[in-house]
Design a protein around this motif. Sequence first.
Motif, mmCIF file in Angstrom:
data_model
loop_
_atom_site.group_PDB
_atom_site.id
_atom_site.type_symbol
_atom_site.label_atom_id
_atom_site.label_comp_id
_atom_site.label_asym_id
_atom_site.label_seq_id
_atom_site.Cartn_x
_atom_site.Cartn_y
_atom_site.Cartn_z
ATOM 1 N N ILE A 48 1.547 -8.809 -4.580
ATOM 2 C CA ILE A 48 0.884 -8.782 -5.873
ATOM 3 C C ILE A 48 1.918 -8.887 -6.975
ATOM 4 O O ILE A 48 3.090 -8.545 -6.774
ATOM 5 N N GLN A 49 1.481 -9.365 -8.111
ATOM 6 C CA GLN A 49 2.368 -9.511 -9.266
ATOM 7 C C GLN A 49 1.594 -9.148 -10.532
ATOM 8 O O GLN A 49 0.402 -9.420 -10.637
ATOM 9 N N GLU A 58 -7.156 -8.826 -3.201
ATOM 10 C CA GLU A 58 -7.895 -8.407 -2.002
ATOM 11 C C GLU A 58 -7.147 -7.373 -1.162
ATOM 12 O O GLU A 58 -7.746 -6.741 -0.304
ATOM 13 N N VAL A 59 -5.865 -7.190 -1.408
ATOM 14 C CA VAL A 59 -5.118 -6.254 -0.570
ATOM 15 C C VAL A 59 -4.573 -5.054 -1.326
ATOM 16 O O VAL A 59 -4.281 -4.020 -0.715
ATOM 17 N N ALA A 60 -4.387 -5.156 -2.638
ATOM 18 C CA ALA A 60 -3.726 -4.072 -3.366
ATOM 19 C C ALA A 60 -4.081 -4.100 -4.842
ATOM 20 O O ALA A 60 -4.664 -5.068 -5.339
ATOM 21 N N SER A 61 -3.707 -3.012 -5.504
ATOM 22 C CA SER A 61 -3.779 -2.947 -6.967
ATOM 23 C C SER A 61 -2.409 -2.591 -7.499
ATOM 24 O O SER A 61 -1.627 -1.903 -6.825
ATOM 25 N N LEU A 62 -2.145 -3.059 -8.686
ATOM 26 C CA LEU A 62 -0.863 -2.776 -9.335
ATOM 27 C C LEU A 62 -1.158 -2.206 -10.715
ATOM 28 O O LEU A 62 -1.854 -2.843 -11.512
ATOM 29 N N LEU A 75 -2.356 0.923 -2.272
ATOM 30 C CA LEU A 75 -2.929 0.311 -1.077
ATOM 31 C C LEU A 75 -4.133 1.147 -0.661
ATOM 32 O O LEU A 75 -3.981 2.305 -0.267
ATOM 33 N N PRO A 76 -5.330 0.613 -0.765
ATOM 34 C CA PRO A 76 -6.520 1.406 -0.428
ATOM 35 C C PRO A 76 -6.731 1.470 1.082
ATOM 36 O O PRO A 76 -6.558 0.483 1.778
#
Lengths: 109, 118
Positions: A48-49, A58-62, A75-76
């Motif tokens: 992610i950026q 779809e895989v992470a939040s930042l 990371l959920p």
Amino acid sequence: LAKTTQPISMDSYEGQEVNITCSHNNIATNDYITWYQQFPSQGPRFIIQGYKTKVTNEVASLFIPADRKSSTLSLPRVSLSDTAVYYCLVVGNNNDMRFGAGTRLTVKP
Amino acid sequence: KAGVTQTPRYLIKTRGQQVTLSCSPISGHRSVSWYQQTPGQGLQFLFEYFSETQRNKGNFPGRFSGRQFSNSRSEMNVSTLELGDSALYLCASSPEGAGGLSSYNEQFFGPGTRLTVL
């Protein structure tokens, strides 16, 4: 080039949310915050950026606060397959990437 | 689309020899970067090539060199090998070059070449 600081290691259990925080006090105006994941014997993989506020894929939040001096990768509901090393980088528009030591995440059953 | 490929995957050399590693980027990618990864030093940036020109360089001695061809394929060379050069050498490609106001370009890494120097 901004230097990043992140925890050396973290442990979690399957199904939990994992948050990895990275400090980058000297981030420049043009720098983006980028996270990579690396499994043993493989090259790193882009996760992610972001530039500011919040970014989700779809895989992470930042999460990036207003001053941009830190960021948190979230990371959920991790699984065993999320066990890897996670790298935080701040990168300008010159493709010059300097990886730190990364955070070794171990997900336990 | 095929990913980044690196050859050879494994290599064993002796001190004093030289070695050439090859990287084929994803089709259409113009930027190729090289990294060295060791347990002690982690992932370290070697250099980046764009349009056959070295654009960025890390802090490695002159024994480490590289080049890029017109088809964007890249090679890196290490001369006078030392034991400490044993490492995983990773190549990464990205779609566009630097500059302008575009955001950072995601880099796609290959599987690496494992070099052992005896």
